[in-house]
Design an enzyme around this catalytic site. Structure first.
Site, PDB file in Angstrom:
ATOM      1  N   SER A  30       0.859  -1.185   0.000  1.00  0.00           N
ATOM      2  CA  SER A  30       0.000   0.000   0.000  1.00  0.00           C
ATOM      3  C   SER A  30       0.895   1.234   0.000  1.00  0.00           C
ATOM      4  O   SER A  30       1.662   1.420  -0.938  1.00  0.00           O
ATOM      5  CB  SER A  30      -0.955  -0.031   1.206  1.00  0.00           C
ATOM      6  N   THR A  31       0.841   2.046   1.044  1.00  0.00           N
ATOM      7  CA  THR A  31       1.602   3.296   1.083  1.00  0.00           C
ATOM      8  C   THR A  31       3.094   3.039   0.875  1.00  0.00           C
ATOM      9  O   THR A  31       3.703   2.259   1.601  1.00  0.00           O
ATOM     10  CB  THR A  31       1.394   4.007   2.433  1.00  0.00           C
ATOM     11  N   HIS A  51      -2.541  -1.083  -3.471  1.00  0.00           N
ATOM     12  CA  HIS A  51      -3.683  -0.185  -3.288  1.00  0.00           C
ATOM     13  C   HIS A  51      -3.474   1.048  -4.172  1.00  0.00           C
ATOM     14  O   HIS A  51      -2.590   1.858  -3.929  1.00  0.00           O
ATOM     15  CB  HIS A  51      -3.796   0.257  -1.827  1.00  0.00           C
ATOM     16  N   MET A  62       0.032   1.137   5.011  1.00  0.00           N
ATOM     17  CA  MET A  62      -0.723   1.546   6.193  1.00  0.00           C
ATOM     18  C   MET A  62      -1.894   0.600   6.401  1.00  0.00           C
ATOM     19  O   MET A  62      -2.537   0.165   5.438  1.00  0.00           O
ATOM     20  CB  MET A  62      -1.254   2.967   5.990  1.00  0.00           C
ATOM     21  N   ASP A  65      -4.243  -4.691   6.010  1.00  0.00           N
ATOM     22  CA  ASP A  65      -4.566  -5.547   4.870  1.00  0.00           C
ATOM     23  C   ASP A  65      -3.391  -6.468   4.554  1.00  0.00           C
ATOM     24  O   ASP A  65      -2.254  -6.014   4.444  1.00  0.00           O
ATOM     25  CB  ASP A  65      -4.899  -4.679   3.648  1.00  0.00           C
TER      26      ASP A  65
END
Length: 321
Positions: free
Chosen positions: A133-134, A159, A252, A255
């Site tokens: 993600s991030t 993401h 972050m 998940d």
């Protein structure tokens, strides 16, 4: 009002996070970001409309140090949903470690295993599944660019909004020895191909006879995300069991943590990125806390570790034959 006004506001207000469009008066967002990261590094969230030029510019921004990208609401889109996405992205950016160390030097990186012709001829569908993600786009690029031609299939959930993942795949394809594409429903899972889940669709793996195929769906978001890492990892555990490697990179939230534990319980080898090399450690940290990670490694060591684990599965088949 423009980039020059933004510079003055940053100096005056000292914000924790800034949002940035790639289209700005007097100076475009990419040029502004490059100067910002050089002289006054801050966590940056790209908030831009989804067009082909803007998608490429957003990816360039991520490579320059921006940590998240959110698509502006298009016609027919619920603006409240987009605002919720933006709030989550800003919170993630606020937790970003801009001083992370993703590369600890070429001298300390383990050598990549050789995919020789005999091994390549015996490769079955031993999949490497990656979630992020991030901070993930840059980490994924580091992993994929290290993979040699003939590597096992790689399935990726990052993401990212719909409309940006295809540009992300094209950008990686131009830089990698493997073929990199945005996944389509029904795609074969095959060696030397990395498939990236399309924005706003979950990605799973199903068996059809002797083949593995991609199945996309529009199920509800998981951990506020679609695609979700957990959806992919649970699917991998169910379909492949021990014939898989799971990798959870920077991000972050949580998940992927439950899915990675499920993969490990099913016999897969699992790898979490370490805190020092993460932009945001939250996702790998939660997987480690739940006992889902076999190994915790710096980003520079992950490509060789993942390929070694996948190759070990294949070597077992070769030696057994």
């Amino acid at each position: 009002e423009d980039a020059y006004d933004a510079r003055e506001q940053i100096l005056r207000l000292a914000p924790d996070v800034i949002t940035l469009d790639v289209e700005m008066p007097r100076m475009n967002g990419i040029d502004f970001l490059e100067r910002l990261m050089m002289y006054h590094p801050l966590p940056v969230v790209i908030f831009s409309s989804v067009t082909a030029p803007n998608s490429e510019a957003a990816l360039q921004a991520l490579s320059l140090g921006a940590v998240e990208v959110v698509a502006k609401p298009a016609a027919g889109t619920d603006a409240r949903v987009v605002m919720q996405q933006l709030v989550r992205a800003i919170r993630a950016a606020a937790a970003a470690n801009l001083g992370h160390e993703p590369d600890d030097g070429a001298d300390s990186r383990p050598e990549m295993p050789l995919i020789n012709p005999a091994l390549r001829a015996r490769i079955r569908q031993n999949v490497i599944a990656i979630g992020a993600s991030t901070g993930g786009p840059a980490a994924i690029e580091r992993v994929l660019t290290a993979m040699p031609a003939g590597s096992p299939p790689i399935l990726i959930v990052q993401h990212m909004p719909a409309g940006f993942t295809n540009a992300f795949a094209q950008r990686l394809d131009a830089r990698c020895e493997m073929d990199v594409r945005e996944a389509r429903d029904g795609d074969r899972v095959e060696p030397n191909v990395a498939l990236i889940a399309p924005g706003d669709r979950h990605m799973t793996v199903v068996r059809r006879g002797e083949e593995l195929r991609i199945a996309l769906n529009d199920g509800p978001p998981v951990h506020h995300a679609r695609p979700s890492v957990d959806v992919l990892f649970h699917s991998i555990a169910k379909t492949l069991g021990a014939e898989a490697v799971g990798v959870l990179l920077t991000g972050m939230g949580s998940d992927g943590a439950a899915g990675m534990r499920t993969m490990r319980d099913a016999g897969a080898h699992t790898i979490a990125q370490d805190e020092k090399s993460c932009v945001v450690f939250s996702m790998p940290e939660e997987a480690i806390r739940r006992g889902g990670a076999c190994d915790v490694l710096p980003l520079a060591h992950i490509p060789a570790a993942a390929l070694n684990a996948a190759t070990s599965i294949m070597l077992g088949e070769v030696n057994g034959g």
